[in-house]
Design a protein around this motif. Structure first.
Motif, PDB file in Angstrom:
ATOM      1  N   SER A   1       0.829  -1.220   0.000  1.00  0.00           N
ATOM      2  CA  SER A   1       0.000   0.000   0.000  1.00  0.00           C
ATOM      3  C   SER A   1       0.856   1.260   0.000  1.00  0.00           C
ATOM      4  O   SER A   1       0.354   2.360  -0.218  1.00  0.00           O
ATOM      5  CB  SER A   1      -0.911   0.007   1.230  1.00  0.00           C
ATOM      6  OG  SER A   1      -0.136  -0.085   2.405  1.00  0.00           O
ATOM      7  N   GLU A   2       2.170   1.115   0.256  1.00  0.00           N
ATOM      8  CA  GLU A   2       3.076   2.266   0.200  1.00  0.00           C
ATOM      9  C   GLU A   2       3.703   2.414  -1.192  1.00  0.00           C
ATOM     10  O   GLU A   2       4.627   3.200  -1.372  1.00  0.00           O
ATOM     11  CB  GLU A   2       4.195   2.147   1.243  1.00  0.00           C
ATOM     12  CG  GLU A   2       3.745   1.990   2.682  1.00  0.00           C
ATOM     13  CD  GLU A   2       3.162   3.250   3.306  1.00  0.00           C
ATOM     14  OE1 GLU A   2       3.038   4.269   2.598  1.00  0.00           O
ATOM     15  OE2 GLU A   2       2.808   3.200   4.490  1.00  0.00           O
ATOM     16  N   PHE A   3       3.203   1.651  -2.189  1.00  0.00           N
ATOM     17  CA  PHE A   3       3.831   1.728  -3.511  1.00  0.00           C
ATOM     18  C   PHE A   3       3.756   3.133  -4.096  1.00  0.00           C
ATOM     19  O   PHE A   3       4.641   3.548  -4.845  1.00  0.00           O
ATOM     20  CB  PHE A   3       3.235   0.699  -4.487  1.00  0.00           C
ATOM     21  CG  PHE A   3       3.904   0.701  -5.838  1.00  0.00           C
ATOM     22  CD1 PHE A   3       5.279   0.492  -5.956  1.00  0.00           C
ATOM     23  CD2 PHE A   3       3.179   0.936  -7.008  1.00  0.00           C
ATOM     24  CE1 PHE A   3       5.915   0.512  -7.192  1.00  0.00           C
ATOM     25  CE2 PHE A   3       3.803   0.949  -8.249  1.00  0.00           C
ATOM     26  CZ  PHE A   3       5.173   0.742  -8.342  1.00  0.00           C
TER      27      PHE A   3
ATOM     28  N   ILE B   1      13.598   1.083   0.840  1.00  0.00           N
ATOM     29  CA  ILE B   1      13.106   0.236   1.930  1.00  0.00           C
ATOM     30  C   ILE B   1      12.289   1.090   2.878  1.00  0.00           C
ATOM     31  O   ILE B   1      12.714   2.179   3.260  1.00  0.00           O
ATOM     32  CB  ILE B   1      14.291  -0.378   2.706  1.00  0.00           C
ATOM     33  CG1 ILE B   1      14.984  -1.446   1.851  1.00  0.00           C
ATOM     34  CG2 ILE B   1      13.819  -0.979   4.039  1.00  0.00           C
ATOM     35  CD1 ILE B   1      16.249  -1.982   2.473  1.00  0.00           C
ATOM     36  N   HIS B   2      11.112   0.591   3.235  1.00  0.00           N
ATOM     37  CA  HIS B   2      10.395   1.162   4.382  1.00  0.00           C
ATOM     38  C   HIS B   2      10.455   0.122   5.493  1.00  0.00           C
ATOM     39  O   HIS B   2      10.117  -1.040   5.271  1.00  0.00           O
ATOM     40  CB  HIS B   2       8.945   1.484   4.026  1.00  0.00           C
ATOM     41  CG  HIS B   2       8.071   1.635   5.237  1.00  0.00           C
ATOM     42  ND1 HIS B   2       8.390   2.486   6.277  1.00  0.00           N
ATOM     43  CD2 HIS B   2       6.920   1.026   5.614  1.00  0.00           C
ATOM     44  CE1 HIS B   2       7.471   2.393   7.218  1.00  0.00           C
ATOM     45  NE2 HIS B   2       6.573   1.506   6.849  1.00  0.00           N
ATOM     46  N   ALA B   3      10.937   0.532   6.670  1.00  0.00           N
ATOM     47  CA  ALA B   3      11.034  -0.389   7.802  1.00  0.00           C
ATOM     48  C   ALA B   3      10.603   0.345   9.061  1.00  0.00           C
ATOM     49  O   ALA B   3      10.404   1.565   9.047  1.00  0.00           O
ATOM     50  CB  ALA B   3      12.464  -0.910   7.936  1.00  0.00           C
ATOM     51  N   GLN B   4      10.438  -0.411  10.146  1.00  0.00           N
ATOM     52  CA  GLN B   4       9.925   0.183  11.377  1.00  0.00           C
ATOM     53  C   GLN B   4      10.827  -0.155  12.563  1.00  0.00           C
ATOM     54  O   GLN B   4      10.416  -0.863  13.487  1.00  0.00           O
ATOM     55  CB  GLN B   4       8.471  -0.275  11.577  1.00  0.00           C
ATOM     56  CG  GLN B   4       7.627   0.092  10.359  1.00  0.00           C
ATOM     57  CD  GLN B   4       6.128  -0.162  10.495  1.00  0.00           C
ATOM     58  OE1 GLN B   4       5.385   0.103   9.566  1.00  0.00           O
ATOM     59  NE2 GLN B   4       5.693  -0.677  11.630  1.00  0.00           N
ATOM     60  N   PRO B   5      12.075   0.364  12.538  1.00  0.00           N
ATOM     61  CA  PRO B   5      13.012   0.065  13.628  1.00  0.00           C
ATOM     62  C   PRO B   5      12.550   0.698  14.951  1.00  0.00           C
ATOM     63  O   PRO B   5      12.122   1.854  14.965  1.00  0.00           O
ATOM     64  CB  PRO B   5      14.322   0.688  13.145  1.00  0.00           C
ATOM     65  CG  PRO B   5      13.938   1.686  12.115  1.00  0.00           C
ATOM     66  CD  PRO B   5      12.624   1.279  11.541  1.00  0.00           C
TER      67      PRO B   5
ATOM     68  N   LYS C   1       6.476   8.582  14.297  1.00  0.00           N
ATOM     69  CA  LYS C   1       5.505   7.682  14.946  1.00  0.00           C
ATOM     70  C   LYS C   1       5.117   6.507  14.041  1.00  0.00           C
ATOM     71  O   LYS C   1       4.014   5.971  14.151  1.00  0.00           O
ATOM     72  CB  LYS C   1       4.268   8.471  15.398  1.00  0.00           C
ATOM     73  CG  LYS C   1       4.628   9.680  16.265  1.00  0.00           C
ATOM     74  CD  LYS C   1       3.418  10.474  16.680  1.00  0.00           C
ATOM     75  CE  LYS C   1       3.868  11.735  17.437  1.00  0.00           C
ATOM     76  NZ  LYS C   1       2.729  12.558  17.882  1.00  0.00           N
ATOM     77  N   HIS C   2       6.016   6.135  13.120  1.00  0.00           N
ATOM     78  CA  HIS C   2       5.710   5.052  12.188  1.00  0.00           C
ATOM     79  C   HIS C   2       6.956   4.228  11.826  1.00  0.00           C
ATOM     80  O   HIS C   2       6.990   3.027  12.052  1.00  0.00           O
ATOM     81  CB  HIS C   2       5.052   5.650  10.938  1.00  0.00           C
ATOM     82  CG  HIS C   2       4.671   4.647   9.888  1.00  0.00           C
ATOM     83  ND1 HIS C   2       3.897   4.956   8.793  1.00  0.00           N
ATOM     84  CD2 HIS C   2       4.968   3.331   9.747  1.00  0.00           C
ATOM     85  CE1 HIS C   2       3.726   3.879   8.040  1.00  0.00           C
ATOM     86  NE2 HIS C   2       4.375   2.892   8.594  1.00  0.00           N
ATOM     87  N   GLY C   3       7.998   4.873  11.286  1.00  0.00           N
ATOM     88  CA  GLY C   3       9.172   4.103  10.857  1.00  0.00           C
ATOM     89  C   GLY C   3      10.119   4.960  10.052  1.00  0.00           C
ATOM     90  O   GLY C   3      10.252   6.156  10.309  1.00  0.00           O
TER      91      GLY C   3
HETATM   92 ZN   LIG Z   1       4.777   0.956   7.850  1.00  0.00          ZN
END
Ligand SMILES: [Zn+2]
Length: 273
Positions: free
Chosen positions: A117-119, A141-145, A213-215
């Motif tokens: 959905s982040e495309f 890359i989208h990640a949530q460290p 508040k997300h990544g």
């Molecule tokens: Zn995310």
């Protein structure tokens, strides 16, 4: 930019899988959180591995990228599982002439309905970066460290100067690998046009940005692993900062003079310290 011989499709899928597994190892991708995509401008043979073909509308027109190929993780898929079965977790999109539509290539055993959905954000950043640099390759890359994301909840770390002077003081490598520092985008709804526009803007001047508040979103025009390294460098810096907060700020960190000396020795241009 990647020079010939270009990586084969299978090599690229394996690198995406390895990056996904590593992001899970550093606790940056719980459950199905996070997503990965790459854009390649050389010719890639897709049908052998991805024989199911459909037409699709792209989230935005990208006429200059006609003929380019995207590999994108599927919606709801786990980054840590890409390595076990890449074709079940990844889709390919080639951009049609005109750039408004694409051809979606998937496998018979794909385990997702749609690409991430982040495309929209991935596509917009690839487009902006590849046009600006003329590169034939770009990875996102989208990640949530956990630690970076936690710090983004603390108001004083929402100031980019405060964030960077505090996070980039724990190891000499951090400023060398992230000389522009870490960008900061205030909270925006996931998948929204607002998050997409802010990501494009902020990644023009940074290699990695925090989505508050997300990544995070990180990019590289060299490799997927390089983008994953950027997530890891920034997260390690945040982990030190968190440790220091927990230890009632007992650590002194590298001084401004020490960091400037490091930058002089390694010929690093930076404006943070
Ligand atoms: Zn995310």
């Amino acid at each position: 930019m990647i020079s010939e011989p270009y990586p084969e499709l299978d090599d690229m899928l394996t690198m995406m899988g390895a990056a996904g597994r590593h992001l899970a190892e550093i606790e940056a991708s719980e459950g199905a959180a996070g997503n990965i995509s790459v854009c390649m401008r050389w010719k890639v043979e897709l049908r052998t591995r991805f024989p199911v073909i459909a037409e699709m509308e792209l989230p935005q027109p990208v006429p200059e990228l006609a003929g380019a190929t995207f590999l994108v993780s599927g919606s709801g898929r786990r980054l840590r599982e890409i390595i076990d079965d890449p074709t079940a977790n990844i889709a390919c999109i080639t951009v049609n002439a005109g750039g408004r539509t694409g051809r979606l290539f998937t496998s018979y055993h794909q385990r997702f309905e749609r690409v991430t959905s982040e495309f929209n954000s991935h596509l917009a950043v690839h487009y902006d970066q590849m046009l600006a640099s003329g590169s034939n390759f770009h990875a996102i890359i989208h990640a949530q460290p956990i630690h970076l994301t936690y710090l983004s909840h603390i108001p004083r770390y929402q100031d980019e100067s405060y964030l960077n002077t505090h996070l980039l003081r724990w190891q000499p490598e951090t400023i060398i690998n992230l000389p522009e520092g870490i960008g900061f985008i205030p909270f925006r709804i996931p998948g929204s046009p607002q998050l997409m526009a802010a990501s494009v803007e902020c990644l023009r001047s940074h290699r990695i940005v925090i989505w508050a508040k997300h990544g995070v979103m990180a990019r590289s025009d060299v490799s997927v692993k390089r983008a994953a390294d950027r997530v890891e460098y920034a997260e390690t810096a945040a982990k030190y900062e968190y440790l220091n907060l927990a230890a009632r700020e007992a650590g002194e960190g590298l001084s401004v003079d020490e960091i400037r000396t490091i930058c002089n020795s390694f010929h690093i241009q930076q404006t943070i310290f």
